[in-house]
Design a protein around this motif. Structure first.
Motif, PDB file in Angstrom:
ATOM      1  N   LEU A   1      -2.440  -5.805  -6.358  1.00 28.50           N
ATOM      2  CA  LEU A   1      -3.348  -4.764  -5.877  1.00 28.50           C
ATOM      3  C   LEU A   1      -4.449  -5.406  -5.034  1.00 28.50           C
ATOM      4  O   LEU A   1      -5.311  -6.126  -5.551  1.00 28.50           O
ATOM      5  CB  LEU A   1      -3.961  -4.000  -7.049  1.00 28.50           C
ATOM      6  CG  LEU A   1      -2.982  -3.217  -7.933  1.00 28.50           C
ATOM      7  CD1 LEU A   1      -3.705  -2.627  -9.131  1.00 28.50           C
ATOM      8  CD2 LEU A   1      -2.299  -2.118  -7.132  1.00 28.50           C
TER       9      LEU A   1
ATOM     10  N   SER B   1      -7.679  -5.034  -3.465  1.00 26.53           N
ATOM     11  CA  SER B   1      -8.810  -4.113  -3.602  1.00 26.53           C
ATOM     12  C   SER B   1     -10.031  -4.641  -2.851  1.00 26.53           C
ATOM     13  O   SER B   1     -10.404  -5.811  -3.001  1.00 26.53           O
ATOM     14  CB  SER B   1      -9.156  -3.924  -5.080  1.00 26.53           C
ATOM     15  OG  SER B   1     -10.381  -3.248  -5.228  1.00 26.53           O
TER      16      SER B   1
ATOM     17  N   ALA C   1      -7.848   5.558  -6.888  1.00 22.53           N
ATOM     18  CA  ALA C   1      -7.223   4.743  -5.839  1.00 22.53           C
ATOM     19  C   ALA C   1      -5.733   4.530  -6.076  1.00 22.53           C
ATOM     20  O   ALA C   1      -4.950   4.495  -5.114  1.00 22.53           O
ATOM     21  CB  ALA C   1      -7.936   3.392  -5.729  1.00 22.53           C
ATOM     22  N   ILE C   2      -5.315   4.383  -7.341  1.00 24.98           N
ATOM     23  CA  ILE C   2      -3.894   4.076  -7.593  1.00 24.98           C
ATOM     24  C   ILE C   2      -2.986   5.278  -7.374  1.00 24.98           C
ATOM     25  O   ILE C   2      -1.764   5.159  -7.520  1.00 24.98           O
ATOM     26  CB  ILE C   2      -3.694   3.534  -9.027  1.00 24.98           C
ATOM     27  CG1 ILE C   2      -4.056   4.597 -10.059  1.00 24.98           C
ATOM     28  CG2 ILE C   2      -4.461   2.250  -9.235  1.00 24.98           C
ATOM     29  CD1 ILE C   2      -3.711   4.188 -11.481  1.00 24.98           C
TER      30      ILE C   2
ATOM     31  N   ARG D   1      -2.416   6.329  -4.605  1.00 22.48           N
ATOM     32  CA  ARG D   1      -1.766   5.958  -3.349  1.00 22.48           C
ATOM     33  C   ARG D   1      -1.365   4.498  -3.400  1.00 22.48           C
ATOM     34  O   ARG D   1      -1.887   3.716  -4.189  1.00 22.48           O
ATOM     35  CB  ARG D   1      -2.706   6.207  -2.162  1.00 22.48           C
ATOM     36  CG  ARG D   1      -3.031   7.675  -1.944  1.00 22.48           C
ATOM     37  CD  ARG D   1      -1.790   8.445  -1.501  1.00 22.48           C
ATOM     38  NE  ARG D   1      -2.060   9.859  -1.277  1.00 22.48           N
ATOM     39  CZ  ARG D   1      -1.904  10.808  -2.174  1.00 22.48           C
ATOM     40  NH1 ARG D   1      -1.480  10.490  -3.399  1.00 22.48           N
ATOM     41  NH2 ARG D   1      -2.166  12.067  -1.886  1.00 22.48           N
ATOM     42  N   LYS D   2      -0.445   4.100  -2.527  1.00 21.39           N
ATOM     43  CA  LYS D   2       0.060   2.737  -2.499  1.00 21.39           C
ATOM     44  C   LYS D   2      -0.166   2.126  -1.120  1.00 21.39           C
ATOM     45  O   LYS D   2      -0.427   2.834  -0.152  1.00 21.39           O
ATOM     46  CB  LYS D   2       1.556   2.707  -2.833  1.00 21.39           C
ATOM     47  CG  LYS D   2       1.910   3.261  -4.214  1.00 21.39           C
ATOM     48  CD  LYS D   2       3.416   3.234  -4.432  1.00 21.39           C
ATOM     49  CE  LYS D   2       3.806   3.843  -5.769  1.00 21.39           C
ATOM     50  NZ  LYS D   2       5.278   3.843  -5.968  1.00 21.39           N
TER      51      LYS D   2
ATOM     52  N   PHE E   1      -3.946   2.742  -0.463  1.00 20.03           N
ATOM     53  CA  PHE E   1      -4.711   2.240  -1.604  1.00 20.03           C
ATOM     54  C   PHE E   1      -5.862   1.362  -1.119  1.00 20.03           C
ATOM     55  O   PHE E   1      -7.004   1.486  -1.582  1.00 20.03           O
ATOM     56  CB  PHE E   1      -3.795   1.446  -2.532  1.00 20.03           C
ATOM     57  CG  PHE E   1      -4.522   0.656  -3.581  1.00 20.03           C
ATOM     58  CD1 PHE E   1      -4.918   1.261  -4.765  1.00 20.03           C
ATOM     59  CD2 PHE E   1      -4.814  -0.689  -3.383  1.00 20.03           C
ATOM     60  CE1 PHE E   1      -5.597   0.535  -5.730  1.00 20.03           C
ATOM     61  CE2 PHE E   1      -5.495  -1.411  -4.348  1.00 20.03           C
ATOM     62  CZ  PHE E   1      -5.889  -0.803  -5.525  1.00 20.03           C
TER      63      PHE E   1
ATOM     64  N   THR F   1     -10.059   1.995  -1.619  1.00 22.87           N
ATOM     65  CA  THR F   1     -11.026   1.067  -2.206  1.00 22.87           C
ATOM     66  C   THR F   1     -12.114   0.714  -1.191  1.00 22.87           C
ATOM     67  O   THR F   1     -13.285   0.535  -1.564  1.00 22.87           O
ATOM     68  CB  THR F   1     -10.333  -0.219  -2.685  1.00 22.87           C
ATOM     69  OG1 THR F   1      -9.702  -0.890  -1.590  1.00 22.87           O
ATOM     70  CG2 THR F   1      -9.291   0.099  -3.743  1.00 22.87           C
TER      71      THR F   1
END
Length: 335
Positions: free
Chosen positions: A60, A62, A109-110, A112-113, A117, A121
């Protein structure tokens, strides 16, 4: 030969990593010109370690780490200034602030990918910055929050550790870093850590075999937020000041850069990355006012020629220097 994944490395070399960390923690204040500089490296090493749990072990990317860093700084400072909380209480409060904000940011936020994502963030990071700027009565606005205390460690009214002394504060941060590092190592060696790696490698397959992907992502977000909040609180105590830049997008970028330079998927690499960036900033800023250009060139070289970061580069160097074991008079290469 296939490359070992981070979990396998952690399982095989956990005690060695802890020993290496202890030696590093003892040596840092001895080889660096300033104890304060050594403390700053450990604090940002904590922030990079927390980011690595998201990026290196879960995949992830971020840009919201500055939110949790700033929240920890502001939260701990306000608790100490207005409620006279002690050091340990302020750190627990900072961890809770970071975890709760991570729960909020992560849960949204999670959904979406990929790039979506990342953009979410990024948007949350900008929102947090302008919120902190607007609430100047709490955060000090552009001037930051001044006169942040650094309470001593006391028991029953007796001072156990005078943290006004930079050496004592470094020792306190070093012990805290060691405990968090050992805890994070335990996490990535657990079934929870195996699940995070499965999500990173193939999220669709992990979901297909029954894992609740959202649940695990939110949990690792909260863990990362809590550790980053602690790092932010310690940084505010180090400076006796909580600047607005703590929650700026630039802070998120710096933490990400430290993580990538040190090596994603490596807890010790997080400390290497933090040390490299902090030291380069300290040295290059004295050489040239536009030192960020030099830093950019160095980062490009690291990314291009050391794909595993500093930790990966050191590991490759160790493999090359290690003599190949002979089998019946022949090396493995000859066989």
């Amino acid at each position: 030969m296939t490359e070992k994944n981070p979990l396998a490395v952690a399982k095989g070399h956990g005690p060695a990593l802890l020993l290496l960390l202890v030696v590093t923690l003892i040596g840092l204040p001895l080889i660096l010109p300033s104890t304060t500089l050594a403390t700053e490296i450990l604090i940002f090493g904590l922030a990079a370690l927390a980011c690595n749990l998201l990026l290196g072990y879960t995949g992830l990317l971020s840009f919201g780490q500055g939110i949790f860093f700033g929240a920890g700084a502001y939260g701990a400072a306000l608790l100490m200034i207005h409620l006279q909380w002690g050091m340990l209480g302020a750190l627990v409060g900072a961890a809770l602030f970071g975890a709760l904000l991570a729960l909020l940011v992560g849960a949204l936020a999670i959904r979406r990918k990929g790039i979506y994502f990342v953009m979410l963030t990024l948007a949350f990071s900008q929102m947090a910055y302008f919120l902190a700027y607007t609430l100047s009565g709490w955060t000090g606005g552009d001037n930051g929050l001044l006169d942040v205390p650094r309470p001593n460690i006391t028991v029953a009214g007796h001072v156990l550790l005078d943290l006004a002394d930079p050496r004592h504060f470094y020792a306190f941060v070093a012990v805290l870093f060691l405990l968090i590092f050992a805890g994070a190592l335990r996490v990535i060696r657990s079934p929870f850590g195996s699940t995070l790696l499965a999500i990173r490698e193939n999220e669709t397959r992990a979901a297909a075999i029954g894992y609740d992907i959202r649940h695990f992502k939110i949990l690792v977000f909260m863990l990362s937020g809590a550790i980053t909040g602690i790092a932010g609180a310690l940084y505010a105590m180090l400076l006796h000041f909580a600047p607005l830049s703590n929650i700026d997008l630039m802070m998120s970028e710096n933490i990400l850069i430290m993580t990538i330079v040190g090596g994603t998927g490596s807890l010790f690499g997080s400390l290497l990355g933090a040390g490299a960036i902090v030291l380069l900033g300290d040295v290059l800023s004295e050489l040239w006012p536009r030192w960020l250009m030099l830093l950019g060139v160095i980062l490009i070289l690291v990314v291009v020629f050391m794909r595993g970061g500093l930790w990966g580069g050191l590991a490759d160097l160790a493999k090359r220097l290690r003599p190949s074991p002979a089998v019946d008079g022949k090396t493995k290469e000859q066989l």
